[in-house]
Design a protein around this motif. Structure first.
Motif, short mmCIF file in Angstrom:
data_model
loop_
_atom_site.label_atom_id
_atom_site.label_comp_id
_atom_site.label_asym_id
_atom_site.label_seq_id
_atom_site.Cartn_x
_atom_site.Cartn_y
_atom_site.Cartn_z
N GLN A 43 40.23 63.20 28.59
CA GLN A 43 40.35 61.08 28.54
C GLN A 43 39.50 60.20 29.10
OE1 GLN A 43 42.80 58.98 26.86
NE2 GLN A 43 43.52 60.60 26.08
N ILE A 44 38.71 58.77 28.35
CA ILE A 44 37.40 59.03 29.26
C ILE A 44 37.91 58.10 30.51
CG2 ILE A 44 36.27 56.84 29.26
CD1 ILE A 44 35.08 59.33 27.43
N SER A 45 39.09 57.87 30.99
CA SER A 45 39.31 56.95 32.08
C SER A 45 39.19 58.22 32.94
CB SER A 45 40.75 56.52 32.35
OG SER A 45 41.52 57.50 31.43
N ASP A 46 39.80 59.55 33.28
CA ASP A 46 40.34 60.25 33.69
C ASP A 46 38.67 60.97 34.11
OD1 ASP A 46 42.61 60.18 33.55
OD2 ASP A 46 42.94 62.25 32.18
N VAL A 47 38.01 60.46 33.36
CA VAL A 47 36.23 61.54 33.65
C VAL A 47 35.59 59.78 34.29
CG1 VAL A 47 34.15 61.57 32.96
CG2 VAL A 47 35.73 62.32 31.39
N SER A 76 25.15 55.26 36.96
CA SER A 76 24.61 55.64 35.69
C SER A 76 25.12 55.95 35.07
CB SER A 76 22.89 56.65 35.90
OG SER A 76 22.14 55.88 34.15
N ILE A 77 25.83 57.53 34.80
CA ILE A 77 26.82 58.01 34.28
C ILE A 77 28.21 56.73 33.90
CG2 ILE A 77 29.06 59.70 33.53
CD1 ILE A 77 26.36 61.20 35.06
N LYS A 78 28.54 55.96 34.69
CA LYS A 78 30.12 55.19 34.54
C LYS A 78 29.39 54.26 33.94
CE LYS A 78 32.76 53.25 37.87
NZ LYS A 78 33.20 53.72 39.31
N ASP A 79 27.90 53.15 33.99
CA ASP A 79 27.66 52.72 33.46
C ASP A 79 27.83 52.82 31.55
OD1 ASP A 79 27.40 50.94 35.18
OD2 ASP A 79 25.16 51.27 35.50
N ARG A 80 27.66 54.72 31.48
CA ARG A 80 27.32 54.88 29.85
C ARG A 80 28.54 55.17 29.10
NH1 ARG A 80 22.78 57.09 27.80
NH2 ARG A 80 20.61 56.26 28.97
N LEU A 81 29.45 55.54 30.33
CA LEU A 81 30.95 55.87 29.47
C LEU A 81 31.16 54.05 29.65
CD1 LEU A 81 31.62 57.87 32.59
CD2 LEU A 81 31.71 58.70 29.82
N ARG A 82 31.35 53.23 30.09
CA ARG A 82 31.89 51.89 29.55
C ARG A 82 31.27 51.92 27.90
NH1 ARG A 82 29.34 49.32 34.32
NH2 ARG A 82 31.11 49.25 35.83
N TYR A 83 30.62 51.96 27.46
CA TYR A 83 30.15 52.15 25.61
C TYR A 83 31.39 53.13 25.28
CZ TYR A 83 25.51 50.66 27.05
OH TYR A 83 25.11 49.88 27.85
N TYR A 84 32.50 53.53 25.72
CA TYR A 84 33.28 54.28 25.13
C TYR A 84 35.25 53.96 25.13
CZ TYR A 84 29.26 57.94 24.65
OH TYR A 84 28.30 58.62 23.74
N VAL A 113 23.18 61.23 27.85
CA VAL A 113 24.01 61.68 26.88
C VAL A 113 23.69 62.82 25.45
CG1 VAL A 113 26.17 61.10 25.81
CG2 VAL A 113 25.14 59.48 27.58
N LEU A 114 24.75 64.11 25.24
CA LEU A 114 24.74 64.25 24.43
C LEU A 114 26.28 63.99 23.49
CD1 LEU A 114 21.98 66.90 24.84
CD2 LEU A 114 22.07 65.32 23.24
N GLU A 115 26.17 63.96 22.19
CA GLU A 115 27.47 64.10 21.99
C GLU A 115 27.80 64.99 21.04
OE1 GLU A 115 28.22 59.32 20.30
OE2 GLU A 115 27.73 58.84 21.57
N SER A 116 29.26 64.82 20.45
CA SER A 116 29.75 66.23 19.40
C SER A 116 28.78 67.43 19.68
CB SER A 116 29.16 64.87 18.11
OG SER A 116 30.37 64.58 18.46
#
Length: 417
Positions: A43-47, A76-84, A113-116
């Protein structure tokens, strides 16, 4: 996988490789470069909670500069995670962030960020060091091939997959085959018959497991490997227990001592030579055809200019690009609307360019710059040409890079170009 899906996969892998190469070139002062691998079931919330905890703990870092850089990277990582949303993309994602050494003793913050990725990320991983952790992703991108695995003796069996370099156990079975010593009261003949029936039933059960797993994906598979002691694996294969559409896919049989899940790994080790050969088989076949056409036919082209021209005409059946090609394309457009293209090293400076058709000078600052592989693949996709990335791990593949500029093509018809 369809041809278009394969090309999209190859293009995604190349895009990932470019980012990885860039990340590997970065250095951080102290342990301040953060890498986080996130599986798709996390879960993104756990991350976010984990990153928040790490941010809090980073306040204990003695060096003020390192402390600030680590906390900035985590922010910066927390800011990126807000997009998900609350679930990562398919197969997961990898986040990189940190202050890297720049020119003049300065630092700059980078975040990627590298996805999939091509294969699922197996477990959550947080890493903070002087380098970004790119090796697990690089190994995944290097993965090639899908192979079925079977290990068996007369007591047990395991079947599974080899996906690139990752062994994935799937099914197992234990047999009811009696030992070689018969119990009292049974005739030797009856005991032998019952034992053979039990062996036959077990082989059928193993084949059913393999058929259920492999038949539906037989067109994706590169082959099947079978391991175990002699004579078990020989009896199994010689008895035609496997589905008839799988039998021809068996690449080889190998002596393996263990037939539990660890035996699957032993089987892959025992078959390493065949796997290495098979991995570049398609590359070898394409390059053999290229050299044959080059010497005896007229359906080969090479070099950036001629290959690009043939691509534009739609005459290229297969575009051959060296996996190790790392160059850019400069695009000059003169005042009279003429476009001219030149492939250069990535580190090359750009000079003014005189148009070969009208003589007008194009100032260096007006030239566009693109990645050479992206440029060629885009044309290939528009014209319906297949793209093959050719390994340099064999002689003719290395020659594509060293002698032909890393770019060539097999043509649908001769153009004289």
């Amino acid at each position: 996988m369809s041809e278009s899906e394969q090309e999209q996969s190859d293009k995604q892998k190349y895009e990932f490789k470019k980012v990885i190469e860039k990340l590997k070139g970065y250095d951080g002062s102290g342990t301040q470069l953060v890498t986080i691998y996130v599986p798709e079931d996390k879960q993104i919330s756990d991350v976010v909670a984990h990153v928040t905890q790490e941010h809090s703990e980073a306040s204990n870092i003695k060096s003020k500069q390192t402390r600030t850089n680590v906390q900035d990277a985590l922010t910066s990582i927390k800011d990126r995670l807000r997009y998900y949303g609350n679930t990562p993309p398919e197969n997961g994602m990898v986040l990189f962030s940190g202050a890297v050494d720049s020119s003049g003793g300065r630092t700059e913050m980078v975040t990627e960020v590298l996805e999939s990725p091509p294969d699922p990320i197996q477990s959550f991983r947080y890493h903070c060091d002087s380098d970004f952790l790119t090796e697990p992703l690089a190994e995944m991108l290097a993965d090639k091939g899908l192979f079925g695995l079977i290990v068996l003796d007369r007591r047990e069996a395991n079947v599974g997959w080899l996906k690139g370099k990752r062994v994935e156990p799937v099914k197992s079975a234990s047999s009811l085959v009696p030992g070689k010593q018969r119990k009292g009261g049974q005739s030797a003949q009856r005991f032998a018959r019952l034992r053979l029936e039990a062996i036959d039933n077990f082989y059928q059960e193993v084949a059913e497991m393999a058929n259920d797993l492999f038949v539906s994906r037989r067109h994706e598979m590169d082959g099947i490997l079978v391991g175990g002691p002699s004579p078990t694996k020989d009896e199994f294969l010689d008895g035609d227990y496997l589905h008839h559409e799988l039998g021809d896919n068996v690449l080889g049989k190998f002596d393996v001592a263990y037939t539990d899940e660890s035996g699957l790994y032993d089987l892959v080790d025992a078959a390493s030579e065949i796997l290495a050969e098979h991995e570049i088989l398609q590359d070898k076949e394409a390059m053999e055809e290229f050299f044959k056409e080059l010497h005896d036919g007229d359906l080969a082209t090479y070099g950036f200019g001629p290959t690009r021209e043939n691509l534009i005409m739609g005459s290229v059946d297969r575009l051959l690009i060296s996996e190790d090609l790392r160059k850019d394309v400069l695009i000059y457009t003169c005042e009279n609307g003429h476009d001219e293209y030149e492939m250069v090293n990535r580190s090359a400076s750009i000079d003014d360019h005189d148009c070969s058709r009208c003589g007008e000078t194009v100032p260096a600052e007006e030239a566009d710059r693109e990645d050479a592989i992206d440029h060629l693949m885009e044309i290939a996709q528009q014209r319906g040409s297949e793209t093959l990335f050719i390994s340099t791990d064999f002689e003719k593949g290395e020659q594509l890079l060293s002698a032909f500029g890393g770019v060539a093509g097999l043509l649908r018809y001769s153009t004289g170009v």
